[in-house]
Design a protein around this motif. Structure first.
Motif, PDB file in Angstrom:
ATOM      1  N   LEU A 102       6.776   0.909   2.544  1.00  0.00           N
ATOM      2  CA  LEU A 102       7.469   1.820   1.634  1.00  0.00           C
ATOM      3  C   LEU A 102       6.489   2.470   0.674  1.00  0.00           C
ATOM      4  CD1 LEU A 102      10.762  -0.084   0.710  1.00  0.00           C
ATOM      5  CD2 LEU A 102      10.374   1.578   2.536  1.00  0.00           C
ATOM      6  N   ALA A 103       5.551   1.686   0.145  1.00  0.00           N
ATOM      7  CA  ALA A 103       4.579   2.231  -0.793  1.00  0.00           C
ATOM      8  C   ALA A 103       3.748   3.338  -0.153  1.00  0.00           C
ATOM      9  CB  ALA A 103       3.664   1.118  -1.303  1.00  0.00           C
ATOM     10  N   ALA A 104       3.454   3.198   1.135  1.00  0.00           N
ATOM     11  CA  ALA A 104       2.609   4.164   1.821  1.00  0.00           C
ATOM     12  C   ALA A 104       3.372   5.361   2.368  1.00  0.00           C
ATOM     13  CB  ALA A 104       1.864   3.475   2.959  1.00  0.00           C
ATOM     14  N   LEU A 105       4.649   5.172   2.680  1.00  0.00           N
ATOM     15  CA  LEU A 105       5.372   6.200   3.434  1.00  0.00           C
ATOM     16  C   LEU A 105       6.457   6.932   2.662  1.00  0.00           C
ATOM     17  CD1 LEU A 105       5.806   4.441   6.916  1.00  0.00           C
ATOM     18  CD2 LEU A 105       3.995   5.984   6.157  1.00  0.00           C
ATOM     19  N   TRP A 106       6.843   6.450   1.477  1.00  0.00           N
ATOM     20  CA  TRP A 106       8.018   7.063   0.838  1.00  0.00           C
ATOM     21  C   TRP A 106       7.785   8.539   0.526  1.00  0.00           C
ATOM     22  CZ3 TRP A 106       8.336   9.660  -3.695  1.00  0.00           C
ATOM     23  CH2 TRP A 106       7.347   9.467  -4.660  1.00  0.00           C
ATOM     24  N   ASP A 107       6.544   8.924   0.216  1.00  0.00           N
ATOM     25  CA  ASP A 107       6.271  10.332  -0.115  1.00  0.00           C
ATOM     26  C   ASP A 107       5.470  11.022   0.981  1.00  0.00           C
ATOM     27  OD1 ASP A 107       3.972   8.886  -0.551  1.00  0.00           O
ATOM     28  OD2 ASP A 107       3.424   9.927  -2.396  1.00  0.00           O
ATOM     29  N   ALA A 108       5.507  10.465   2.175  1.00  0.00           N
ATOM     30  CA  ALA A 108       4.810  11.071   3.310  1.00  0.00           C
ATOM     31  C   ALA A 108       5.827  11.660   4.274  1.00  0.00           C
ATOM     32  CB  ALA A 108       3.957  10.032   4.025  1.00  0.00           C
ATOM     33  N   GLU A 109       5.481  12.760   4.874  1.00  0.00           N
ATOM     34  CA  GLU A 109       6.377  13.411   5.835  1.00  0.00           C
ATOM     35  C   GLU A 109       6.091  12.866   7.231  1.00  0.00           C
ATOM     36  OE1 GLU A 109       6.103  17.631   5.498  1.00  0.00           O
ATOM     37  OE2 GLU A 109       6.785  17.669   3.412  1.00  0.00           O
ATOM     38  N   THR A 110       6.393  11.598   7.393  1.00  0.00           N
ATOM     39  CA  THR A 110       6.144  10.937   8.669  1.00  0.00           C
ATOM     40  C   THR A 110       7.095   9.767   8.794  1.00  0.00           C
ATOM     41  OG1 THR A 110       4.420   9.995  10.088  1.00  0.00           O
ATOM     42  CG2 THR A 110       4.404   9.351   7.781  1.00  0.00           C
ATOM     43  N   ASP A 111       7.134   9.166   9.977  1.00  0.00           N
ATOM     44  CA  ASP A 111       7.975   7.996  10.195  1.00  0.00           C
ATOM     45  C   ASP A 111       7.098   6.829  10.636  1.00  0.00           C
ATOM     46  OD1 ASP A 111       7.341   8.519  12.841  1.00  0.00           O
ATOM     47  OD2 ASP A 111       9.339   9.220  13.387  1.00  0.00           O
ATOM     48  N   LEU A 112       7.726   5.677  10.803  1.00  0.00           N
ATOM     49  CA  LEU A 112       6.961   4.473  11.093  1.00  0.00           C
ATOM     50  C   LEU A 112       6.239   4.560  12.435  1.00  0.00           C
ATOM     51  CD1 LEU A 112       6.146   1.608  10.312  1.00  0.00           C
ATOM     52  CD2 LEU A 112       8.242   0.787  11.390  1.00  0.00           C
ATOM     53  N   ARG A 113       6.914   5.063  13.456  1.00  0.00           N
ATOM     54  CA  ARG A 113       6.278   5.108  14.779  1.00  0.00           C
ATOM     55  C   ARG A 113       5.012   5.963  14.768  1.00  0.00           C
ATOM     56  NH1 ARG A 113       9.449   2.697  18.585  1.00  0.00           N
ATOM     57  NH2 ARG A 113      11.712   2.643  18.252  1.00  0.00           N
ATOM     58  N   SER A 114       4.969   6.962  13.916  1.00  0.00           N
ATOM     59  CA  SER A 114       3.810   7.860  13.869  1.00  0.00           C
ATOM     60  C   SER A 114       2.578   7.187  13.291  1.00  0.00           C
ATOM     61  CB  SER A 114       4.148   9.103  13.041  1.00  0.00           C
ATOM     62  OG  SER A 114       5.225   9.819  13.609  1.00  0.00           O
ATOM     63  N   VAL A 115       2.786   6.129  12.505  1.00  0.00           N
ATOM     64  CA  VAL A 115       1.634   5.456  11.890  1.00  0.00           C
ATOM     65  C   VAL A 115       1.376   4.078  12.498  1.00  0.00           C
ATOM     66  CG1 VAL A 115       1.903   6.707   9.731  1.00  0.00           C
ATOM     67  CG2 VAL A 115       3.032   4.488  10.013  1.00  0.00           C
ATOM     68  N   ALA A 116       2.139   3.694  13.521  1.00  0.00           N
ATOM     69  CA  ALA A 116       1.940   2.401  14.165  1.00  0.00           C
ATOM     70  C   ALA A 116       0.563   2.337  14.810  1.00  0.00           C
ATOM     71  CB  ALA A 116       3.027   2.166  15.211  1.00  0.00           C
ATOM     72  N   GLY A 117      -0.022   1.149  14.772  1.00  0.00           N
ATOM     73  CA  GLY A 117      -1.372   0.982  15.279  1.00  0.00           C
ATOM     74  C   GLY A 117      -2.364   0.946  14.132  1.00  0.00           C
ATOM     75  N   PRO A 118      -3.655   0.966  14.450  1.00  0.00           N
ATOM     76  CA  PRO A 118      -4.669   0.864  13.399  1.00  0.00           C
ATOM     77  C   PRO A 118      -5.036   2.201  12.775  1.00  0.00           C
ATOM     78  CG  PRO A 118      -5.700   0.726  15.556  1.00  0.00           C
ATOM     79  CD  PRO A 118      -4.221   0.838  15.799  1.00  0.00           C
ATOM     80  N   ASN A 119      -5.134   2.212  11.456  1.00  0.00           N
ATOM     81  CA  ASN A 119      -5.752   3.303  10.694  1.00  0.00           C
ATOM     82  C   ASN A 119      -5.106   4.670  10.886  1.00  0.00           C
ATOM     83  OD1 ASN A 119      -7.782   1.530   9.620  1.00  0.00           O
ATOM     84  ND2 ASN A 119      -8.780   1.616  11.623  1.00  0.00           N
ATOM     85  N   LYS A 120      -3.774   4.697  10.917  1.00  0.00           N
ATOM     86  CA  LYS A 120      -3.064   5.965  11.023  1.00  0.00           C
ATOM     87  C   LYS A 120      -2.326   6.349   9.745  1.00  0.00           C
ATOM     88  CE  LYS A 120      -2.363   5.643  16.036  1.00  0.00           C
ATOM     89  NZ  LYS A 120      -1.347   5.616  17.130  1.00  0.00           N
ATOM     90  N   VAL A 121      -2.324   5.454   8.762  1.00  0.00           N
ATOM     91  CA  VAL A 121      -1.693   5.764   7.480  1.00  0.00           C
ATOM     92  C   VAL A 121      -2.646   6.649   6.686  1.00  0.00           C
ATOM     93  CG1 VAL A 121      -0.803   4.805   5.322  1.00  0.00           C
ATOM     94  CG2 VAL A 121      -0.404   3.612   7.483  1.00  0.00           C
TER      95      VAL A 121
END
Length: 374
Positions: A102-121
Protein backbone atom coordinates in the motif's frame (compact mmCIF):
# COMPACT_ATOMS: atom_id res chain seq x y z
CA UNK A 1 27.58 -24.08 0.61
CA UNK A 2 28.86 -20.70 1.64
CA UNK A 3 31.24 -18.21 0.16
CA UNK A 4 32.41 -14.95 1.62
CA UNK A 5 33.45 -13.81 -1.85
CA UNK A 6 29.97 -14.25 -3.35
CA UNK A 7 28.36 -10.86 -4.09
CA UNK A 8 25.15 -10.23 -2.12
CA UNK A 9 23.10 -7.20 -1.13
CA UNK A 10 21.61 -6.93 2.35
CA UNK A 11 18.81 -4.41 2.97
CA UNK A 12 17.76 -3.51 6.51
CA UNK A 13 15.22 -1.03 7.90
CA UNK A 14 16.72 2.40 8.52
CA UNK A 15 15.82 2.23 12.19
CA UNK A 16 15.01 -0.61 14.59
CA UNK A 17 13.34 -0.18 17.98
CA UNK A 18 13.14 -3.25 20.20
CA UNK A 19 12.05 -3.83 23.79
CA UNK A 20 9.06 -3.66 26.09
CA UNK A 21 7.03 -0.54 25.31
CA UNK A 22 8.86 0.15 22.04
CA UNK A 23 5.56 0.68 20.18
CA UNK A 24 5.01 3.88 22.12
CA UNK A 25 8.08 5.42 20.48
CA UNK A 26 6.44 5.51 17.05
CA UNK A 27 4.52 8.73 17.72
CA UNK A 28 7.67 10.77 18.30
CA UNK A 29 9.34 9.29 15.23
CA UNK A 30 6.24 10.00 13.11
CA UNK A 31 5.90 13.62 14.22
CA UNK A 32 4.55 15.69 11.36
CA UNK A 33 2.53 12.91 9.75
CA UNK A 34 -0.93 14.30 9.03
CA UNK A 35 -2.73 11.39 7.40
CA UNK A 36 -1.54 8.09 8.88
CA UNK A 37 -2.96 4.86 7.51
CA UNK A 38 -2.75 1.96 9.96
CA UNK A 39 -3.04 -1.49 8.41
CA UNK A 40 -4.17 -4.06 10.97
CA UNK A 41 -6.32 -7.13 11.54
CA UNK A 42 -9.13 -7.63 14.01
CA UNK A 43 -6.89 -8.90 16.82
CA UNK A 44 -4.16 -6.27 16.31
CA UNK A 45 -6.35 -3.17 16.05
CA UNK A 46 -6.44 -3.10 19.85
CA UNK A 47 -2.89 -1.75 19.83
CA UNK A 48 -3.55 1.34 17.70
CA UNK A 49 -3.71 3.69 20.69
CA UNK A 50 -0.29 2.53 21.90
CA UNK A 51 1.35 4.00 18.81
CA UNK A 52 0.81 7.61 19.88
CA UNK A 53 -0.09 8.84 16.40
CA UNK A 54 -2.08 11.97 15.66
CA UNK A 55 -3.74 13.59 12.67
CA UNK A 56 -6.42 12.21 10.37
CA UNK A 57 -5.91 8.52 11.18
CA UNK A 58 -7.49 5.81 9.03
CA UNK A 59 -7.46 2.23 10.35
CA UNK A 60 -7.91 -0.75 8.04
CA UNK A 61 -8.59 -3.56 10.50
CA UNK A 62 -9.98 -6.24 8.21
CA UNK A 63 -6.83 -7.66 6.58
CA UNK A 64 -7.38 -11.44 6.53
CA UNK A 65 -4.74 -14.11 7.11
CA UNK A 66 -3.10 -15.07 3.80
CA UNK A 67 -4.77 -12.16 1.91
CA UNK A 68 -5.70 -12.77 -1.69
CA UNK A 69 -5.79 -10.32 -4.59
CA UNK A 70 -9.40 -9.11 -4.05
CA UNK A 71 -8.65 -8.41 -0.37
CA UNK A 72 -5.54 -6.47 -1.33
CA UNK A 73 -7.35 -4.50 -4.02
CA UNK A 74 -10.02 -3.48 -1.51
CA UNK A 75 -7.30 -2.26 0.85
CA UNK A 76 -5.58 -0.42 -2.00
CA UNK A 77 -8.82 1.39 -2.88
CA UNK A 78 -9.19 2.50 0.75
CA UNK A 79 -5.60 3.71 0.83
CA UNK A 80 -6.04 5.69 -2.37
CA UNK A 81 -9.12 7.35 -0.92
CA UNK A 82 -7.25 8.34 2.26
CA UNK A 83 -4.00 9.52 0.58
CA UNK A 84 -1.67 8.70 3.50
CA UNK A 85 1.68 10.35 4.17
CA UNK A 86 2.53 7.53 6.59
CA UNK A 87 1.60 3.85 6.34
CA UNK A 88 1.89 1.71 9.46
CA UNK A 89 1.73 -2.08 9.41
CA UNK A 90 0.46 -3.35 12.76
CA UNK A 91 0.25 -7.12 12.78
CA UNK A 92 1.73 -10.36 11.55
CA UNK A 93 3.27 -11.14 8.21
CA UNK A 94 0.14 -10.76 6.10
CA UNK A 95 -0.61 -7.33 7.53
CA UNK A 96 3.00 -6.18 7.14
CA UNK A 97 3.12 -7.37 3.53
CA UNK A 98 -0.06 -5.48 2.68
CA UNK A 99 1.29 -2.35 4.37
CA UNK A 100 4.46 -2.49 2.25
CA UNK A 101 2.50 -2.70 -0.96
CA UNK A 102 0.00 0.00 0.00
CA UNK A 103 2.80 2.41 0.87
CA UNK A 104 4.38 1.86 -2.54
CA UNK A 105 1.30 1.64 -4.74
CA UNK A 106 -1.43 3.90 -3.34
CA UNK A 107 -0.27 6.89 -5.42
CA UNK A 108 1.01 4.91 -8.39
CA UNK A 109 -0.95 4.31 -11.56
CA UNK A 110 -0.33 0.60 -11.57
CA UNK A 111 -1.64 -2.64 -10.10
CA UNK A 112 -0.04 -5.47 -8.18
CA UNK A 113 0.49 -7.80 -11.13
CA UNK A 114 2.46 -5.09 -12.95
CA UNK A 115 5.03 -4.89 -10.16
CA UNK A 116 5.23 -8.61 -9.30
CA UNK A 117 8.73 -10.02 -9.41
CA UNK A 118 12.01 -8.32 -8.55
CA UNK A 119 12.69 -4.58 -8.78
CA UNK A 120 9.58 -3.41 -10.62
CA UNK A 121 8.29 -0.98 -7.99
CA UNK A 122 9.11 2.52 -9.25
CA UNK A 123 9.38 4.23 -5.87
CA UNK A 124 7.56 5.32 -2.73
CA UNK A 125 6.48 8.71 -1.41
CA UNK A 126 4.90 7.75 1.95
CA UNK A 127 6.94 6.80 5.00
CA UNK A 128 6.53 3.19 6.12
CA UNK A 129 6.57 1.91 9.69
CA UNK A 130 6.28 -1.79 10.51
CA UNK A 131 5.12 -2.81 14.00
CA UNK A 132 5.22 -6.60 14.40
CA UNK A 133 2.70 -8.33 16.67
CA UNK A 134 3.91 -11.89 16.09
CA UNK A 135 7.33 -13.54 15.99
CA UNK A 136 7.37 -15.55 12.80
CA UNK A 137 7.61 -14.11 9.31
CA UNK A 138 10.20 -11.40 9.90
CA UNK A 139 8.37 -9.40 7.25
CA UNK A 140 9.20 -6.17 9.08
CA UNK A 141 12.85 -6.68 8.12
CA UNK A 142 12.47 -7.48 4.44
CA UNK A 143 11.79 -6.24 0.93
CA UNK A 144 9.31 -8.95 -0.16
CA UNK A 145 5.53 -9.10 -0.04
CA UNK A 146 3.30 -12.07 -0.88
CA UNK A 147 -0.34 -11.98 -1.95
CA UNK A 148 -2.34 -15.07 -3.00
CA UNK A 149 -3.62 -15.33 -6.55
CA UNK A 150 -7.18 -16.70 -6.16
CA UNK A 151 -7.13 -18.24 -9.63
CA UNK A 152 -3.91 -20.24 -9.41
CA UNK A 153 -3.70 -20.50 -5.58
CA UNK A 154 -0.05 -19.47 -5.92
CA UNK A 155 1.75 -16.53 -4.36
CA UNK A 156 2.23 -13.25 -6.21
CA UNK A 157 5.68 -12.25 -4.96
CA UNK A 158 6.86 -8.66 -5.18
CA UNK A 159 10.41 -7.70 -4.23
CA UNK A 160 11.87 -4.21 -4.10
CA UNK A 161 14.02 -2.00 -1.85
CA UNK A 162 11.09 0.43 -2.01
CA UNK A 163 9.14 -2.00 0.20
CA UNK A 164 11.66 -1.65 3.03
CA UNK A 165 10.45 -0.06 6.28
CA UNK A 166 11.82 3.28 7.45
CA UNK A 167 11.37 2.01 11.00
CA UNK A 168 10.68 -1.46 12.38
CA UNK A 169 9.39 -1.91 15.92
CA UNK A 170 9.63 -5.12 17.94
CA UNK A 171 7.62 -4.72 21.14
CA UNK A 172 7.28 -8.03 22.98
CA UNK A 173 4.28 -6.74 24.91
CA UNK A 174 2.27 -6.80 21.67
CA UNK A 175 2.75 -10.58 21.46
CA UNK A 176 1.48 -11.43 24.95
CA UNK A 177 -1.99 -12.32 23.65
CA UNK A 178 -0.78 -14.66 20.89
CA UNK A 179 -2.10 -18.14 21.83
CA UNK A 180 0.39 -20.91 22.64
CA UNK A 181 -0.29 -22.94 19.48
CA UNK A 182 0.14 -19.86 17.28
CA UNK A 183 3.27 -18.86 19.20
CA UNK A 184 4.69 -22.31 18.51
CA UNK A 185 3.84 -22.38 14.81
CA UNK A 186 5.05 -18.86 14.08
CA UNK A 187 8.21 -19.50 16.08
CA UNK A 188 8.95 -22.59 14.00
CA UNK A 189 8.37 -20.48 10.88
CA UNK A 190 11.00 -17.99 12.11
CA UNK A 191 13.34 -20.89 12.70
CA UNK A 192 12.63 -22.31 9.24
CA UNK A 193 13.67 -19.02 7.63
CA UNK A 194 17.01 -19.22 9.41
CA UNK A 195 17.50 -22.94 8.79
CA UNK A 196 16.58 -22.85 5.11
CA UNK A 197 18.92 -19.91 4.49
CA UNK A 198 21.68 -21.64 6.50
CA UNK A 199 21.52 -24.86 4.46
CA UNK A 200 20.75 -23.10 1.16
CA UNK A 201 22.89 -23.57 -1.95
CA UNK A 202 23.16 -19.75 -1.98
CA UNK A 203 24.27 -19.62 1.67
CA UNK A 204 26.66 -16.81 2.56
CA UNK A 205 28.89 -16.33 5.59
CA UNK A 206 27.24 -13.02 6.49
CA UNK A 207 23.75 -14.50 6.41
CA UNK A 208 24.94 -17.64 8.20
CA UNK A 209 25.72 -15.37 11.15
CA UNK A 210 22.18 -14.04 11.32
CA UNK A 211 20.79 -17.54 10.79
CA UNK A 212 22.86 -18.97 13.65
CA UNK A 213 21.73 -16.22 16.01
CA UNK A 214 18.14 -16.84 14.94
CA UNK A 215 17.88 -20.59 15.43
CA UNK A 216 19.86 -20.43 18.66
CA UNK A 217 17.39 -17.89 20.03
CA UNK A 218 14.55 -20.23 19.02
CA UNK A 219 16.20 -23.09 20.85
CA UNK A 220 16.58 -20.94 23.95
CA UNK A 221 13.27 -19.10 24.03
CA UNK A 222 10.47 -20.73 21.99
CA UNK A 223 9.37 -23.22 24.61
CA UNK A 224 9.41 -20.52 27.27
CA UNK A 225 7.25 -18.24 25.12
CA UNK A 226 4.78 -21.07 24.50
CA UNK A 227 4.55 -21.99 28.19
CA UNK A 228 4.24 -18.41 29.46
CA UNK A 229 2.99 -15.84 26.98
CA UNK A 230 3.92 -12.96 29.31
CA UNK A 231 7.58 -13.99 29.61
CA UNK A 232 8.90 -10.71 28.24
CA UNK A 233 12.45 -11.90 27.77
CA UNK A 234 11.33 -14.97 25.84
CA UNK A 235 8.93 -12.93 23.72
CA UNK A 236 11.67 -10.42 22.92
CA UNK A 237 14.07 -13.23 22.09
CA UNK A 238 11.59 -14.73 19.65
CA UNK A 239 10.91 -11.35 18.02
CA UNK A 240 14.63 -10.93 17.47
CA UNK A 241 14.88 -14.47 16.06
CA UNK A 242 12.06 -13.61 13.67
CA UNK A 243 13.81 -10.38 12.65
CA UNK A 244 17.03 -12.26 11.94
CA UNK A 245 15.04 -14.73 9.86
CA UNK A 246 13.63 -11.83 7.87
CA UNK A 247 17.14 -10.58 7.14
CA UNK A 248 18.01 -14.05 5.84
CA UNK A 249 15.21 -13.91 3.28
CA UNK A 250 16.51 -10.98 1.26
CA UNK A 251 19.91 -12.08 -0.05
CA UNK A 252 19.49 -15.87 0.30
CA UNK A 253 15.78 -16.75 0.77
CA UNK A 254 14.18 -20.02 1.76
CA UNK A 255 14.14 -23.33 -0.08
CA UNK A 256 12.10 -26.54 -0.35
CA UNK A 257 10.51 -26.24 3.09
CA UNK A 258 8.64 -23.09 2.17
CA UNK A 259 7.84 -24.37 -1.32
CA UNK A 260 6.14 -27.40 0.23
CA UNK A 261 4.30 -25.25 2.76
CA UNK A 262 2.62 -22.94 0.25
CA UNK A 263 0.10 -25.44 -1.17
CA UNK A 264 -0.93 -26.27 2.41
CA UNK A 265 -1.70 -22.62 2.99
CA UNK A 266 -3.65 -22.07 -0.21
CA UNK A 267 -5.39 -25.47 -0.44
CA UNK A 268 -6.18 -25.99 3.26
CA UNK A 269 -6.24 -22.34 4.35
CA UNK A 270 -3.61 -23.14 6.96
CA UNK A 271 -1.80 -20.18 8.51
CA UNK A 272 1.65 -19.79 7.03
CA UNK A 273 3.42 -20.59 10.29
CA UNK A 274 1.46 -23.77 10.85
CA UNK A 275 2.09 -25.00 7.30
CA UNK A 276 5.82 -24.46 7.76
CA UNK A 277 5.83 -26.17 11.15
CA UNK A 278 4.27 -29.31 9.65
CA UNK A 279 6.83 -29.47 6.86
CA UNK A 280 9.95 -28.35 8.74
CA UNK A 281 11.07 -31.71 10.27
CA UNK A 282 10.70 -33.55 6.98
CA UNK A 283 12.82 -31.18 4.91
CA UNK A 284 15.41 -30.75 7.66
CA UNK A 285 15.90 -34.54 7.71
CA UNK A 286 15.78 -34.84 3.90
CA UNK A 287 18.67 -32.39 3.56
CA UNK A 288 20.84 -33.91 6.27
CA UNK A 289 22.91 -36.07 3.93
CA UNK A 290 24.14 -33.09 1.91
CA UNK A 291 24.53 -30.63 4.81
CA UNK A 292 25.60 -32.84 7.73
CA UNK A 293 27.70 -30.31 9.65
CA UNK A 294 25.18 -27.48 9.46
CA UNK A 295 22.32 -29.85 10.24
CA UNK A 296 24.17 -31.06 13.33
CA UNK A 297 24.61 -27.45 14.42
CA UNK A 298 20.87 -26.83 14.04
CA UNK A 299 20.01 -30.01 15.94
CA UNK A 300 22.31 -29.03 18.81
CA UNK A 301 20.78 -25.54 19.03
CA UNK A 302 17.29 -27.02 19.26
CA UNK A 303 18.31 -29.70 21.73
CA UNK A 304 17.19 -32.55 19.48
CA UNK A 305 17.87 -35.80 21.28
CA UNK A 306 18.96 -37.98 18.35
CA UNK A 307 20.01 -36.54 15.03
CA UNK A 308 22.49 -39.19 13.92
CA UNK A 309 20.54 -40.39 10.87
CA UNK A 310 17.86 -39.00 8.60
CA UNK A 311 15.29 -41.25 10.27
CA UNK A 312 16.23 -40.35 13.85
CA UNK A 313 16.52 -36.65 13.01
CA UNK A 314 13.02 -36.69 11.52
CA UNK A 315 11.69 -38.35 14.65
CA UNK A 316 13.41 -35.87 16.98
CA UNK A 317 12.48 -32.77 14.97
CA UNK A 318 8.89 -33.95 14.60
CA UNK A 319 8.73 -34.46 18.36
CA UNK A 320 10.17 -30.98 18.96
CA UNK A 321 7.32 -29.41 16.98
CA UNK A 322 4.62 -31.75 18.31
CA UNK A 323 5.63 -31.21 21.93
CA UNK A 324 5.17 -27.47 21.46
CA UNK A 325 1.50 -28.14 20.75
CA UNK A 326 1.51 -28.15 16.95
CA UNK A 327 -0.90 -30.58 15.29
CA UNK A 328 1.47 -32.16 12.78
CA UNK A 329 -0.93 -34.45 10.87
CA UNK A 330 -2.34 -33.14 7.60
CA UNK A 331 -5.26 -35.50 8.03
CA UNK A 332 -6.34 -33.53 11.11
CA UNK A 333 -6.30 -30.32 9.07
CA UNK A 334 -8.75 -31.64 6.48
CA UNK A 335 -6.34 -32.80 3.79
CA UNK A 336 -7.56 -35.29 1.20
CA UNK A 337 -4.89 -37.93 0.69
CA UNK A 338 -5.91 -38.32 -2.95
CA UNK A 339 -5.03 -34.65 -3.56
CA UNK A 340 -1.47 -34.93 -2.28
CA UNK A 341 0.14 -35.81 -5.67
CA UNK A 342 -1.38 -32.68 -7.23
CA UNK A 343 -0.12 -30.57 -4.35
CA UNK A 344 3.31 -32.14 -4.79
CA UNK A 345 3.41 -31.08 -8.44
CA UNK A 346 2.34 -27.59 -7.41
CA UNK A 347 5.08 -27.32 -4.78
CA UNK A 348 7.71 -28.75 -7.10
CA UNK A 349 6.91 -26.05 -9.65
CA UNK A 350 7.88 -23.23 -7.24
CA UNK A 351 11.35 -23.11 -8.71
CA UNK A 352 12.34 -19.77 -7.14
CA UNK A 353 12.53 -21.74 -3.86
CA UNK A 354 13.05 -25.36 -4.90
CA UNK A 355 16.17 -24.43 -6.85
CA UNK A 356 17.72 -23.16 -3.60
CA UNK A 357 17.48 -26.51 -1.86
CA UNK A 358 20.85 -28.20 -1.21
CA UNK A 359 19.49 -31.62 -2.23
CA UNK A 360 17.51 -32.09 -5.43
CA UNK A 361 13.90 -32.98 -4.75
CA UNK A 362 11.70 -34.70 -7.32
CA UNK A 363 7.91 -34.54 -7.48
CA UNK A 364 7.90 -38.07 -6.06
CA UNK A 365 10.08 -36.95 -3.14
CA UNK A 366 7.64 -34.13 -2.38
CA UNK A 367 4.72 -36.52 -2.56
CA UNK A 368 6.46 -38.89 -0.13
CA UNK A 369 6.98 -36.05 2.33
CA UNK A 370 3.33 -35.03 2.09
CA UNK A 371 2.29 -38.63 2.59
CA UNK A 372 4.55 -38.98 5.63
CA UNK A 373 3.02 -35.80 7.06
CA UNK A 374 -0.50 -37.06 6.41
Amino acid sequence: MSGMDTPITLHQPKRLEIGAGAAERLGAWAEGAQRPLIVASGPTAQYVDRLGLSGDIKVLDDIPPEPDLPAFEAALAAARAHKPDLVVGLGGGSVLDVAKLLAALWDAETDLRSVAGPNKVAGRTSRLAQVATTAGTGSEAGIRALITDPETKSKIATESPHLLADIAILDPELTYSVPPAVTAATGIDAMAHCVEAFTNIRAHDLIDGYARMGFNLVGKYLRRAVEDGTDTEARAGMMLASYYGGLCLGPVNTAAGHALSYPLGTRLSLPHGLANAIIFPHVLAYNQSVAPEKTAEIAAALGLADAATEETLLHSAHGFCRDLGVEMRLEKHGADRAALPDWAAEAHAIRRLMDNNPRDMSVEDVARIYDAAY
